[in-house]
Design a protein around this motif. Structure first.
Motif, PDB file in Angstrom:
ATOM      1  N   ARG A 177      -1.188 -31.918  37.816  1.00 18.76           N
ATOM      2  CA  ARG A 177      -2.412 -31.594  38.544  1.00 18.76           C
ATOM      3  C   ARG A 177      -3.477 -32.609  38.136  1.00 18.76           C
ATOM      4  O   ARG A 177      -3.528 -33.046  36.977  1.00 18.76           O
TER       5      ARG A 177
ATOM      6  N   ALA B 297      -7.483 -24.073  31.190  1.00 18.04           N
ATOM      7  CA  ALA B 297      -6.162 -24.692  31.111  1.00 18.04           C
ATOM      8  C   ALA B 297      -5.582 -24.590  29.705  1.00 18.04           C
ATOM      9  O   ALA B 297      -4.381 -24.368  29.524  1.00 18.04           O
ATOM     10  N   HIS B 298      -6.448 -24.726  28.700  1.00 17.18           N
ATOM     11  CA  HIS B 298      -6.000 -24.680  27.303  1.00 17.18           C
ATOM     12  C   HIS B 298      -5.455 -23.292  26.946  1.00 17.18           C
ATOM     13  O   HIS B 298      -4.473 -23.177  26.196  1.00 17.18           O
TER      14      HIS B 298
ATOM     15  N   LYS C  11      -3.874 -21.244  28.793  1.00 20.48           N
ATOM     16  CA  LYS C  11      -2.514 -21.031  29.292  1.00 20.48           C
ATOM     17  C   LYS C  11      -1.554 -22.105  28.776  1.00 20.48           C
ATOM     18  O   LYS C  11      -0.474 -22.309  29.336  1.00 20.48           O
TER      19      LYS C  11
ATOM     20  N   ALA D  75     -13.263 -25.776  32.638  1.00 20.56           N
ATOM     21  CA  ALA D  75     -11.941 -26.087  33.195  1.00 20.56           C
ATOM     22  C   ALA D  75     -10.934 -26.350  32.081  1.00 20.56           C
ATOM     23  O   ALA D  75      -9.770 -25.929  32.144  1.00 20.56           O
ATOM     24  N   ILE D  76     -11.379 -27.053  31.030  1.00 25.06           N
ATOM     25  CA  ILE D  76     -10.493 -27.336  29.898  1.00 25.06           C
ATOM     26  C   ILE D  76     -10.142 -26.033  29.178  1.00 25.06           C
ATOM     27  O   ILE D  76      -8.981 -25.820  28.784  1.00 25.06           O
TER      28      ILE D  76
ATOM     29  N   SER E 250       3.259 -23.830  32.615  1.00 27.27           N
ATOM     30  CA  SER E 250       1.794 -23.862  32.719  1.00 27.27           C
ATOM     31  C   SER E 250       1.316 -24.751  33.869  1.00 27.27           C
ATOM     32  O   SER E 250       0.123 -24.789  34.168  1.00 27.27           O
ATOM     33  N   GLY E 251       2.242 -25.493  34.486  1.00 25.93           N
ATOM     34  CA  GLY E 251       1.857 -26.341  35.620  1.00 25.93           C
ATOM     35  C   GLY E 251       1.918 -27.827  35.345  1.00 25.93           C
ATOM     36  O   GLY E 251       1.503 -28.632  36.182  1.00 25.93           O
TER      37      GLY E 251
ATOM     38  N   SER F 107      -0.051 -38.234  35.167  1.00 22.95           N
ATOM     39  CA  SER F 107       0.546 -36.920  35.424  1.00 22.95           C
ATOM     40  C   SER F 107       1.571 -37.037  36.546  1.00 22.95           C
ATOM     41  O   SER F 107       1.433 -37.865  37.437  1.00 22.95           O
TER      42      SER F 107
ATOM     43  N   PHE G 219      -2.348 -31.730  33.101  1.00 22.63           N
ATOM     44  CA  PHE G 219      -3.579 -31.649  33.880  1.00 22.63           C
ATOM     45  C   PHE G 219      -4.433 -32.882  33.520  1.00 22.63           C
ATOM     46  O   PHE G 219      -4.892 -33.018  32.393  1.00 22.63           O
TER      47      PHE G 219
ATOM     48  N   GLN H 252      -1.641 -25.345  28.821  1.00 17.20           N
ATOM     49  CA  GLN H 252      -1.390 -26.526  29.653  1.00 17.20           C
ATOM     50  C   GLN H 252      -1.969 -27.757  28.960  1.00 17.20           C
ATOM     51  O   GLN H 252      -3.131 -27.747  28.544  1.00 17.20           O
TER      52      GLN H 252
ATOM     53  N   ILE I  84      -3.801 -31.261  28.538  1.00 16.04           N
ATOM     54  CA  ILE I  84      -4.890 -31.819  29.338  1.00 16.04           C
ATOM     55  C   ILE I  84      -5.204 -33.227  28.840  1.00 16.04           C
ATOM     56  O   ILE I  84      -5.410 -33.444  27.644  1.00 16.04           O
TER      57      ILE I  84
END
Length: 939
Positions: A578, A435-436, A438, A431-432, A546-547, A570, A550, A440, A442
């Motif tokens: 997220r 996200a990394h 793109k 998951a990291i 990127s959202g 967040s 996270f 984002q 974390i």
């Protein structure tokens, strides 16, 4: 179909909605004043503060002043910080002023919110305390918000550890004082160990605003604050008890190896009681069940534990004449670690090695009882609703959820549950990685340092750059968390990490500017800021695309509140974000609560290795489990508080009595009342009411009069007179003692005698209170066994502690009377000899002669002895009859065997300001030979 409760809420709103709605008219009034206050000059803002303060001190209610005060504070913050408070921040300030907890989400500006109620309540001149979780935040917030208070004409102070006394006193004298909960509590205890009002720092407990209130009033409230010091040497007692234990047989005790508990049987109690009497440790008229025997029972129990539960070369080894504990898990020696409550000393006695003294509690208080001292209390946090019952029950605080300035846009995903920890960590790393890639940012929350390091190794193996944040300095935490919002940043943090510093998308501009200026002090600040702000805009756009941030939780905590704190990092101020939690059936919470049932469900679904179940009912099931644990922990804290409340009532009586004595100029009447009470007790003891003259213990009363009252009077002749009664004897003793004390006043001088009385009374109160605290500790450790006899331990504790407190007061009267009766002025020859002796000791030691208790003066201006502990008189002190007192007091005798340290250039032993910052374990610069922490650095 909607239930009746839901229908009512839709029509009338929730209680929280109604509280929020009630603030709207007040906020409108504040906003209506904005133009008026914007038109004021800088001096006009300060003038308005003076006018408001005069009205407050004149009796006008703070509620009436609130709109004007908040409008003035908002304008000062706009000018000093460039921050104009939002309406929701004003709401938060109103709730704080009303004595509530304001639950405000992360990033809503709680630090600024606190300035409004702090300013309003400071107008009374009684001071306001703003409480933070660490020293870094206390200093940061006092400097940052101090600009606002300065623009309003108010003073700001900050309290921190090892602070010079003059600076600390000035900090508490300020209108608004920032400090940690620990320092506030310790200063309260220190103040109530002082012997002069002028030495006390805190000037009362008017209003406190507690930041991160859930952490301070709930999480940290489990552990009391304790000031300790070396106890008296009880080596003989440990050895005497140790000689008795080997004579016990198996019928005298019961042992439970599973729970590692051991206790005496009825036969054992009778046996040990008889042996204690034979050894002279237990008076003939006293049993082990009497309250006076509590301390002895405690040590007898510890002796039994030392012999029957702790085995040499398994639980400990003897090395270099010292008992060294062994870690049961690793088998390694734990050098420097010691068992508490006299157990280590009992093992030392068993092994016939040097018995090192215990530490004894000099003063203690729980956070619950300290913060309940405040006339008004309030708090701020992002997470308090789940603990609302505890806040209401313990502190009388309501919790109000303050709306966010912008709607929350964060997406909170359902938990992902894996079968094993390995599968979970594989899922986390994947998951990291996604996200990394793109870019984002974390934030990974872990529950322990060990787990954060395990995850760090996995990320390193996966080639993912990251920062690990656990047990580092708070300044470093703030820096790392400030960078945690940069594109692609990966930050692994424990639960508490980074509190007080917002994670801003794209990074924290202010931190970047400070870093750049530190690297290049010659750079143009304006140009530097412009460049950094331009870079930040690009970074922030990338993160938004990127959202947002996270937040990834690697485990559920026992408390929902801790999980919500992590999740709340967040989605600040309407930012996208997220959050998701990754769990496994091997996690502690899952293992304890229902993992078998969940494992069957996973097996039924036929899940493959590496797959996770994600479903809302899993979240609900976990929340129910967490609520049960929270309830259990609350019950434990509530029960502990009930016991502490018993001591707290006694603590308040003692501290109030000390203060009353310090405030009084003349306590001769108190001393006289004590003396007469002692006489009443002695006469009642030796000449009981309704008894015949031939039943009186005349010789015993005469001896008691000599030892306790310093009187050599013809009691036998009085008793032989025809028709004499106990009341006549009592009156004659009172007259004789009053005449003797009047003679002492003539010999010492009125002023000196009054000072002597005060110092002796204060020092005796402190001594008796320390002994009482130790006895209560021992009582607390054994009282739970009363439950086996179907007796309520709390009621037993209340009853016996009250009896012990009465004994304290009786002993206090007797000790003070005895000391005052035995003091006498020295002759000129005795004074000269004692001064010469002290000077010789001082010359041998090379010491300045400062007291061992960290700076208390050796004598008052009137020449009274120091309190509470003995101290050497300064070599240059005048040899007056008042300054040097002989038999009956140790107050002025200098210690032998002092050692000296080599002086540094510009160094003055008698001036702490020239000492720099000694380490806690370094020799004290005063030359006493003690460690700094036991001398001038004593808490």
């Amino acid at each position: 179909m909607l239930g009746l409760g839901n229908i009512a809420r839709k029509v009338f709103g929730t209680p929280n909605d109604r509280k929020v709605k009630a603030t709207a008219p007040i906020v409108e009034r504040i906003n209506a004043l904005e133009d008026e206050f914007r038109a004021l000059t800088d001096e006009g803002l300060k003038d308005r503060t003076q006018a408001l303060a005069q009205r407050a001190m004149g009796g006008e209610s703070l509620d009436d002043l609130l709109p004007e005060a908040f409008a003035n504070c908002r304008e000062a913050a706009r000018r000093a910080l460039g921050l104009r408070a939002f309406d929701v921040q004003l709401m938060g300030g109103i709730f704080l002023h009303q004595g509530n907890i304001a639950e405000m989400k992360t990033g809503e500006g709680k630090t600024l919110v606190a300035t409004f109620p702090a300013y309003l309540n400071a107008l009374t001149g009684k001071g306001v305390h703003v409480v933070t979780v660490n020293d870094y935040l206390a200093k940061r917030d006092s400097e940052w918000m101090g600009k606002v208070f300065g623009a309003l004409g108010l003073t700001t102070g900050v309290v921190y550890p090892q602070q010079p006394e003059a600076e600390k006193k000035a900090a508490y004298a300020a209108d608004i004082t920032y400090a940690t909960n620990n320092e506030l509590g310790f200063d309260y205890l220190r103040d109530n160990m002082k012997s002069d009002l002028g030495q006390m720092n805190q000037r009362g407990h008017n209003f406190a605003i507690v930041d991160e209130v859930d952490s301070i009033l709930i999480d940290e409230a489990r552990t009391p604050l304790i000031i300790s010091g070396p106890a008296q040497d009880r080596s003989d007692l440990y050895k005497a008890i140790d000689e008795l234990v080997p004579s016990l047989t198996e019928e005298h005790y019961e042992i439970d190896e599973k729970t590692r508990r051991v206790g005496y049987t009825d036969e054992g109690n009778e046996f040990i009681e008889a042996r204690l009497r034979e050894a002279g440790l237990l008076p003939e008229d006293q049993s082990l069940y009497d309250p006076e025997s509590t301390t002895l029972v405690h040590h007898v129990n510890q002796g039994l534990r030392a012999h029957k539960l702790f085995q040499k070369d398994k639980d400990y080894i003897v090395r270099n004449d010292e008992v060294v504990l062994i870690d049961e898990f690793t088998g390694r020696m734990m050098a420097g670690r010691r068992l508490s409550d006299g157990l280590h000393q009992a093992i030392e006695a068993k092994e016939n090695v040097e018995i090192k003294p215990e530490n004894v509690t000099l003063a203690s208080v729980t956070f619950q009882n300290y913060f309940r001292l405040y006339d008004k209390l309030s708090g701020m946090t992002g997470t308090a609703l789940t603990e609302a019952e505890e806040f209401a029950s313990i502190y009388g605080l309501g919790v109000v959820e303050v709306p966010t300035n912008r709607p929350i846009a964060r997406q909170d995903e359902d938990d992902a549950v894996y079968r094993t920890a390995k599968e979970k960590f594989d899922g986390i790393v994947e998951a990291i990685r996604v996200a990394h890639e793109k870019r984002q940012p974390i934030l990974v929350g872990t529950t322990s340092i060990e787990k954060s390091e395990t995850l760090s190794q996995l990320l390193t193996q996966a080639g993912i750059r990251h920062n690990v944040l656990n047990a580092r300095q708070h300044e470093q935490e703030a820096q790392i968390v400030a960078d945690a919002g940069k594109p692609g940043a990966v930050t692994i943090a424990t639960n508490m990490a980074g509190r007080g510093t917002d994670i801003q998308l794209g990074g924290n501009v202010e931190m970047k500017v400070l870093e750049a200026l530190a690297a290049d002090p010659e750079a143009d600040p304006d140009a530097l800021r412009a460049r950094i702000e331009e870079e930040h805009r690009a970074d922030k756009e990338a993160v938004l695309a990127s959202g947002g941030l996270f937040v990834l939780g690697t485990e559920r905590h026992e408390s929902r509140r801790i999980d919500n704190q992590l999740r709340g990092r967040s989605g600040r101020q309407g930012d996208p974000g997220r959050s998701s939690f990754f769990l496994s059936l091997e996690d502690d919470l899952m293992r304890i609560f229902g993992s078998e049932r969940l494992d069957k469900v996973l097996s039924t679904l036929g899940m493959k290795e590496g797959e996770a179940i994600v479903h809302p009912w899993v979240n609900k099931s976990l929340e129910r489990a967490q609520a049960k644990v929270e309830g259990r922990n609350f019950d434990i804290r509530k029960q502990l508080l009930k016991f502490d409340d018993v001591m707290n009532e006694q603590r308040k009586v003692i501290f109030a009595q000390r203060r009353e004595i310090m405030e009084a100029k003349d306590i001769s009447e108190i001393a006289e009342d004590m003396r007469h009470q002692v006489i009443d007790d002695l006469v009642a003891q030796h000449m009981p009411a309704r008894s015949y003259a031939d039943q009186w213990d005349v010789d015993g009363l005469a001896e008691a009069a000599r030892t306790e009252l310093g009187l050599d009077v013809p009691v036998a002749e009085w008793a032989a007179e025809e028709g004499v009664e106990d009341e006549i004897v009592r009156e004659r003793l009172e007259t004789a003692s009053d005449e003797m004390m009047a003679e002492k006043v003539q010999a010492f001088g009125e002023e000196t005698m009054r000072s002597v009385e005060k110092q002796i009374l204060l020092s005796t109160i402190d001594k008796k209170w320390r002994e009482h605290l130790l006895t209560l500790e021992h009582l607390r450790s054994v009282v739970n066994f009363r439950g086996y006899a179907q007796r309520d331990p709390l009621n037993e504790y209340k009853t016996e502690s009250f009896q012990l407190f009465e004994s304290l007061l009786d002993g206090l009267r007797a000790d003070v009377t005895r000391q005052l009766a035995n003091i006498r002025p020295m002759s000129k020859e005795q004074q000269d000899a004692l001064v010469q002796q002290l000077m010789q000791q001082r010359a041998r030691a090379g010491a300045a002669g400062t007291p061992a208790d960290g700076g208390q003066p050796a004598g008052t201006p009137g020449g009274a002895p120091a309190a509470p502990r003995p101290a050497a008189a300064p070599a240059a002190a005048p040899a007056t009859a008042g300054a040097l007192i002989g038999a009956g007091t140790e107050a002025m005798r200098g210690p032998d065997g002092e050692t000296a340290t080599a002086p540094r250039p510009g160094f003055d032993e008698s001036d702490p300001a020239t000492w720099g910052t000694p380490g806690r374990n370094d020799p004290c610069p005063c030359g006493s030979g003690k460690k700094f922490k036991h001398c001038h650095g004593a808490i």
